[in-house]
Design a protein around this motif. Structure first.
Motif, mmCIF file in Angstrom:
data_model
loop_
_atom_site.group_PDB
_atom_site.id
_atom_site.type_symbol
_atom_site.label_atom_id
_atom_site.label_comp_id
_atom_site.label_asym_id
_atom_site.label_seq_id
_atom_site.Cartn_x
_atom_site.Cartn_y
_atom_site.Cartn_z
ATOM 1 N N VAL A 150 19.790 -3.851 24.292
ATOM 2 C CA VAL A 150 19.084 -3.089 25.326
ATOM 3 C C VAL A 150 17.578 -3.287 25.174
ATOM 4 O O VAL A 150 16.846 -3.448 26.160
ATOM 5 N N ARG A 151 17.111 -3.327 23.940
ATOM 6 C CA ARG A 151 15.692 -3.559 23.671
ATOM 7 C C ARG A 151 15.265 -4.934 24.192
ATOM 8 O O ARG A 151 14.189 -5.074 24.787
ATOM 9 N N GLN A 152 16.092 -5.952 23.963
ATOM 10 C CA GLN A 152 15.764 -7.291 24.457
ATOM 11 C C GLN A 152 15.606 -7.311 25.973
ATOM 12 O O GLN A 152 14.752 -8.013 26.514
ATOM 13 N N ILE A 153 16.429 -6.533 26.648
ATOM 14 C CA ILE A 153 16.406 -6.511 28.113
ATOM 15 C C ILE A 153 15.151 -5.832 28.647
ATOM 16 O O ILE A 153 14.590 -6.251 29.663
ATOM 17 N N TRP A 154 14.683 -4.795 27.958
ATOM 18 C CA TRP A 154 13.645 -3.936 28.515
ATOM 19 C C TRP A 154 12.261 -4.131 27.889
ATOM 20 O O TRP A 154 11.294 -3.554 28.386
#
Length: 330
Positions: A150-154
Motif C-alpha cells: 500500500v505504501r508503494q502505491i501511495w
C-alpha cells in the motif's frame, strides 16, 4: 487511542488560514428516539470538521434535536484540518470533528485566538482500502496487500503501475482516489502507512467527499482508494475491501468492527470531536456535548447505524467525567 481522560488545553503561537466551507443546516431533521420531548433548550450549534466523523455527528444531532426542537444545528464536512484552521480555531464553530488528534500548529492557531478546547474520543474507525470489483475478480491477489505494498502505491516516488507492486498484476496505470490534504484521514494515512520518510503522491484525485472516492473506484477498473469503514459498510457491493498485512509473516486482516475493536486491524484509529470550552458555558451546548458523549457507547447508533466501534461504558463514563469538569470550568 485507548479510553483515557480528555484534554482541555490552550497553547500559544500563530498560524493563519482562510477558506469557504459548505454547510448543511439541520433545522428540520428526521425524528428519532424520544421525539416529541421538549426539554426547554434553545439556541444554535455550529459543528465543523471531519467527513469521517460526520455520520456520527449527523446521527447524534438528529436524535438530540428530536428531543430538543428548539436547538438548531449547522453541520458541515470541511475536513479535520480545514475545520480547525478555517472555522474552529478562528472562533467560528462550537465543535470541530476530527479523524486524528489536533496538530501542534492547530493548537497554536487556537491559542493565538484565545480558543480553548476539550478533546472527546467518540468512536474507533477501521480505515478501509478499496479496489474496483472487476479488478478484484480478474486478479484476486489484489485483495490481499501488505502495508508495504500500500505504501508503494501511495508514496510520491512509488509505483506507477500495478505490475510495479507485484509482477503478477497487470501492467496498467494505478488510478488513485483519496482524501484531500485538509482531511484528518489524509494525515492519519500519511502517518500510519507512509511514515516520516515518504510523502503522499500528488498523482491522485483528492476530495473531501467520500462518495466521490467510492464512485471513482467503482467506475475505474484499475482504481484504488481509501476512506472510513462506515462508507464501505454502506456500499459493500459497489467496491471490494482489501485485507491488510501489517508485517511480513503476519496474517491478512479484514477491515471489520470486531478487528478494529480488538486492535488486530492495522489501520484502526480513534475519532474525535472538540468542543470549544467557552461554548460549553451555554446550557444547550453543554447538554448536547453530554448527549454526544453518552451516545458514544450506544451500540445501536455507533455500530449498527453508523458503522464504527462504540466506546465501552467505562470509557464513556471517563469521557463524561472529564467533560463535566470542563463544563464546570467554562
Amino acid at each position: 487511542m485507548t479510553d483515557s481522560p480528555n484534554r482541555s488545553v490552550s497553547r500559544r503561537s500563530f498560524l493563519t488560514s482562510a477558506g469557504a466551507v459548505g454547510a448543511l443546516a439541520l433545522a428540520g431533521c428526521t425524528e428519532g428516539p424520544g421525539s416529541g420531548t421538549d426539554n426547554g433548550l434553545s439556541g444554535s450549534i455550529r459543528i465543523s470538521g471531519s467527513s469521517t466523523v460526520y455520520p456520527v455527528a449527523q446521527a447524534v444531532t438528529e436524535q438530540f434535536r428530536s428531543q430538543n426542537p428548539g436547538v438548531e444545528f449547522n453541520l458541515s464536512r470541511d475536513g479535520s484540518g480545514g475545520g480547525f484552521s478555517n472555522l474552529f480555531c478562528e472562533g467560528n464553530s462550537d465543535f470541530n470533528n476530527a479523524s486524528r488528534e489536533i496538530s501542534s500548529d492547530e493548537e497554536e492557531q487556537c491559542s493565538s485566538n484565545d480558543i480553548e478546547y476539550h478533546e472527546i474520543n467518540v468512536a474507533t474507525d477501521a480505515l478501509t482500502v478499496i479496489v474496483n470489483n472487476d479488478f478484484a475478480s480478474e486478479y484476486p491477489g489484489v485483495t490481499d496487500m501488505s502495508i508495504d505494498q500500500v505504501r508503494q502505491i501511495w508514496r510520491a516516488d512509488g509505483a506507477t503501475t500495478w505490475q510495479d507492486v507485484n509482477g503478477d498484476w497487470p501492467d496498467e496505470a494505478i488510478n488513485r482516489f483519496g482524501a484531500a490534504d485538509t482531511s484528518g484521514t489524509f494525515d492519519y494515512f500519511r502517518e500510519a502507512v507512509l511514515g516520516e520518510d515518504a510523502n503522499h503522491t500528488s498523482d491522485y484525485s483528492p476530495t473531501e467527499q467520500d462518495n466521490t472516492i467510492l464512485q471513482g473506484v467503482q467506475q475505474g477498473r484499475y482504481a484504488i482508494g481509501y476512506f472510513g469503514f462506515s462508507y464501505y459498510q454502506d456500499n459493500q457491493d459497489a467496491v471490494t475491501a482489501v485485507t491488510l498485512q501489517a508485517e511480513d509473516g503476519d496474517s491478512y486482516v479484514e477491515p471489520t468492527l470486531e478487528n478494529a475493536k480488538s486492535g488486530d486491524y492495522p489501520l484502526a484509529r480513534p475519532l474525535f470531536t472538540y468542543p470549544k470550552v467557552s461554548s460549553l458555558s451555554q446550557d444547550h451546548i453543554a447538554e448536547f456535548a453530554r448527549y454526544f458523549v453518552r451516545q458514544s457507547a450506544n451500540d445501536s447508533l455507533i455500530a449498527d447505524q453508523v458503522g464504527y466501534v462504540p466506546k465501552t461504558e467505562e470509557g464513556m463514563q471517563s469521557e463524561l467525567d472529564a467533560l463535566n469538569e470542563a463544563i464546570s470550568n467554562a
